[in-house]
Scaffold this active site. Structure first.
Site, PDB file in Angstrom:
ATOM      1  N   GLU A 126       0.886  -1.169   0.000  1.00 25.43           N
ATOM      2  CA  GLU A 126       0.000   0.000   0.000  1.00 25.43           C
ATOM      3  C   GLU A 126       0.918   1.211   0.000  1.00 25.43           C
ATOM      4  O   GLU A 126       1.570   1.505   0.986  1.00 25.43           O
ATOM      5  CB  GLU A 126      -0.912  -0.010   1.221  1.00 25.43           C
ATOM      6  CG  GLU A 126      -1.972   1.083   1.137  1.00 25.43           C
ATOM      7  CD  GLU A 126      -3.012   0.998   2.242  1.00 25.43           C
ATOM      8  OE1 GLU A 126      -2.685   0.531   3.339  1.00 25.43           O
ATOM      9  OE2 GLU A 126      -4.153   1.416   1.992  1.00 25.43           O
ATOM     10  N   HIS A 192      -6.271   5.258  -2.280  1.00 20.98           N
ATOM     11  CA  HIS A 192      -5.565   6.501  -1.961  1.00 20.98           C
ATOM     12  C   HIS A 192      -5.458   7.314  -3.249  1.00 20.98           C
ATOM     13  O   HIS A 192      -4.384   7.721  -3.668  1.00 20.98           O
ATOM     14  CB  HIS A 192      -4.204   6.215  -1.332  1.00 20.98           C
ATOM     15  CG  HIS A 192      -4.313   5.660   0.062  1.00 20.98           C
ATOM     16  ND1 HIS A 192      -4.469   6.447   1.177  1.00 20.98           N
ATOM     17  CD2 HIS A 192      -4.340   4.380   0.512  1.00 20.98           C
ATOM     18  CE1 HIS A 192      -4.560   5.686   2.259  1.00 20.98           C
ATOM     19  NE2 HIS A 192      -4.490   4.416   1.879  1.00 20.98           N
ATOM     20  N   ARG A 224     -22.999  14.885  -9.501  1.00 23.33           N
ATOM     21  CA  ARG A 224     -22.510  15.311 -10.816  1.00 23.33           C
ATOM     22  C   ARG A 224     -21.110  14.773 -11.086  1.00 23.33           C
ATOM     23  O   ARG A 224     -20.682  14.704 -12.234  1.00 23.33           O
ATOM     24  CB  ARG A 224     -22.477  16.835 -10.909  1.00 23.33           C
ATOM     25  CG  ARG A 224     -23.855  17.437 -10.914  1.00 23.33           C
ATOM     26  CD  ARG A 224     -23.839  18.847 -11.452  1.00 23.33           C
ATOM     27  NE  ARG A 224     -25.176  19.430 -11.354  1.00 23.33           N
ATOM     28  CZ  ARG A 224     -25.631  20.036 -10.273  1.00 23.33           C
ATOM     29  NH1 ARG A 224     -24.858  20.191  -9.205  1.00 23.33           N
ATOM     30  NH2 ARG A 224     -26.856  20.508 -10.250  1.00 23.33           N
ATOM     31  N   ASP A 271      -7.661  -3.632   7.613  1.00 20.32           N
ATOM     32  CA  ASP A 271      -6.718  -2.511   7.499  1.00 20.32           C
ATOM     33  C   ASP A 271      -6.110  -2.243   8.881  1.00 20.32           C
ATOM     34  O   ASP A 271      -5.827  -1.103   9.241  1.00 20.32           O
ATOM     35  CB  ASP A 271      -7.399  -1.255   6.935  1.00 20.32           C
ATOM     36  CG  ASP A 271      -6.411  -0.173   6.515  1.00 20.32           C
ATOM     37  OD1 ASP A 271      -5.222  -0.486   6.310  1.00 20.32           O
ATOM     38  OD2 ASP A 271      -6.829   0.993   6.408  1.00 20.32           O
TER      39      ASP A 271
HETATM   40 ZN   LIG Z   1      -4.028  -0.072   4.766  1.00 19.59          ZN
END
Ligand SMILES: [Zn+2]
Length: 384
Positions: A126, A192, A224, A271
């Site tokens: 990550e 991210h 939108r 996570d």
């Molecule tokens: Zn993470």
């Protein structure tokens, strides 16, 4: 004492199989595997009033028990692995956080040995190829644009054990990096990211198949400007990760994802950072200081949410009791789907005969009562 069950029949429980729940079902464990028929001399464990579900598979996890997968030693990593096993996660992928490339390569080497030893199921990088606009708890100074040559370096350092790379696909080099990952059989995960809807569609067309913690660290859904969330939810090829800790997501957002994507395209993840399965206090996430208060991890500087302290048993229980997701659907998204994505479904992810005897025993209120991994009780049920 946790011990090896050579032949055990888990009887009388509600057993969740890929085909549905069997009332008064049986799971036969022989050695390290699930068996199709009862061997002579098997002992029986009466689990009436309980559920037996497959062991949980966590494809996004940075550590636990006070130890970090991202920066720890091999011993630290094993501490984290054990902390999560005690909460039902029998298969775990170790996630790194943004660091400098040499450091990441070294850590990948260390983690890859633990994958080869069967303690971890793979590595998830990550960062560092993420957007400074959506950096969350990653060090801004160490972020880089996703250069395929550098992505390649990380894959090489992981020696075939890299399973997933989270990247901001809208950055220069992003789409080429997605293609490179897809060619190498490594999951390209959109996350991210500051991408638009259209940019996200392009990434999916190039081969991205996972949304890293959908909703978090990406633009919100706008009517939108639907952004990445709509693109990731609508495409059949994408699995969306959800952090079901009550802090990262409102229950309605979780339910929306389940309904739009369907249970077969959701992966429940933790996570988790070091403090999962440990106490409140001060921790580090890569190079950044984190304070955990009432189980919520935030950066000391700036206050961004810094991973979770979630364990998957809690994610499971919340999904069933608070979010009202059917048990069978939760089992799919916490075991079968991640196992399939990781290419491990022939070994784990369901209670089918021939697979590893990885299972979790829950009581009628979905509290964890037992965990077995490869035929061995990690948490032995105390029944009666
Ligand atoms: Zn993470």
């Amino acid at each position: 004492m946790a011990g090896r069950a050579d032949s055990t029949v888990l009887a009388g429980a509600r057993v969740v199989l890929p085909t549905g729940t069997v009332e008064d079902g049986r799971v036969i464990v022989e050695g390290t595997r699930i068996a199709g028929s009862t061997p002579d001399g098997a002992r029986t464990l009466d689990l009436q009033g309980h559920w037996v579900v497959p062991g949980f598979v966590d494809m996004h996890n940075h550590g636990g028990g006070g130890a970090s997968f991202a920066t720890g030693t091999a011993e630290d990593v094993l501490t984290g692995v054990r902390a999560h096993r005690e909460h039902g996660t029998t298969t775990v992928v170790a996630s790194t956080v943004t660091g400098d490339m040499d450091f990441l390569a070294r850590q990948a080497g260390l983690l890859s040995e633990l994958v080869e030893q069967g303690e971890l199921a793979g590595i998830h990088f990550e960062g560092p190829f993420i957007s400074p606009c959506r950096k969350g708890a990653h060090s801004e100074g160490l972020l880089r644009e996703p250069d395929p040559a550098e992505v390649r370096k990380l894959l090489d350092a992981a020696r075939g054990t890299a399973k997933m790379v989270t990247l901001a696909t809208e950055l220069p080099g992003g789409i080429d990096s997605v293609r490179l990952l897809a060619e190498h059989g490594v999951i390209a995960a959109v996350g991210h990211t500051d991408a638009t809807y259209e940019q996200t569609v392009e990434a999916i067309e190039a081969g991205a198949t996972v949304a890293t913690h959908l909703y978090n660290a990406m633009p919100a859904l706008g009517h939108r400007a639907p952004g990445p969330i709509a693109a990731l939810l609508e495409d059949e090829r994408v699995t969306v990760e959800l952090i079901n800790d009550g802090t990262h997501l409102h229950p309605a957002a979780l339910e929306l994802a389940y309904h739009r994507a369907g249970a077969d395209r959701v992966a429940l993840i933790t996570d988790a950072m070091d403090a999962a399965g440990a106490d409140d206090g001060f921790y580090e996430l890569g190079p950044l200081a984190v304070e955990v208060k009432d189980g919520v991890a935030r950066l000391v500087e700036g206050g961004s949410i810094a991973g979770s302290t979630l364990t998957l048993d809690t994610a499971f229980r919340r999904a069933v009791t608070i979010d009202r997701i059917p048990v069978e659907d939760v089992v799919r998204s916490i075991s079968a789907n991640p196992a399939r994505l990781l290419g491990l479904y022939d070994r784990v992810g369901s209670l089918d005969p021939g697979k590893d005897a990885d299972l979790v025993v829950l009581d009628a209120d979905f509290a964890l009562k037992g965990v077995m991994r490869r035929g061995e009780w990690i948490v032995e049920p105390r029944i009666g």
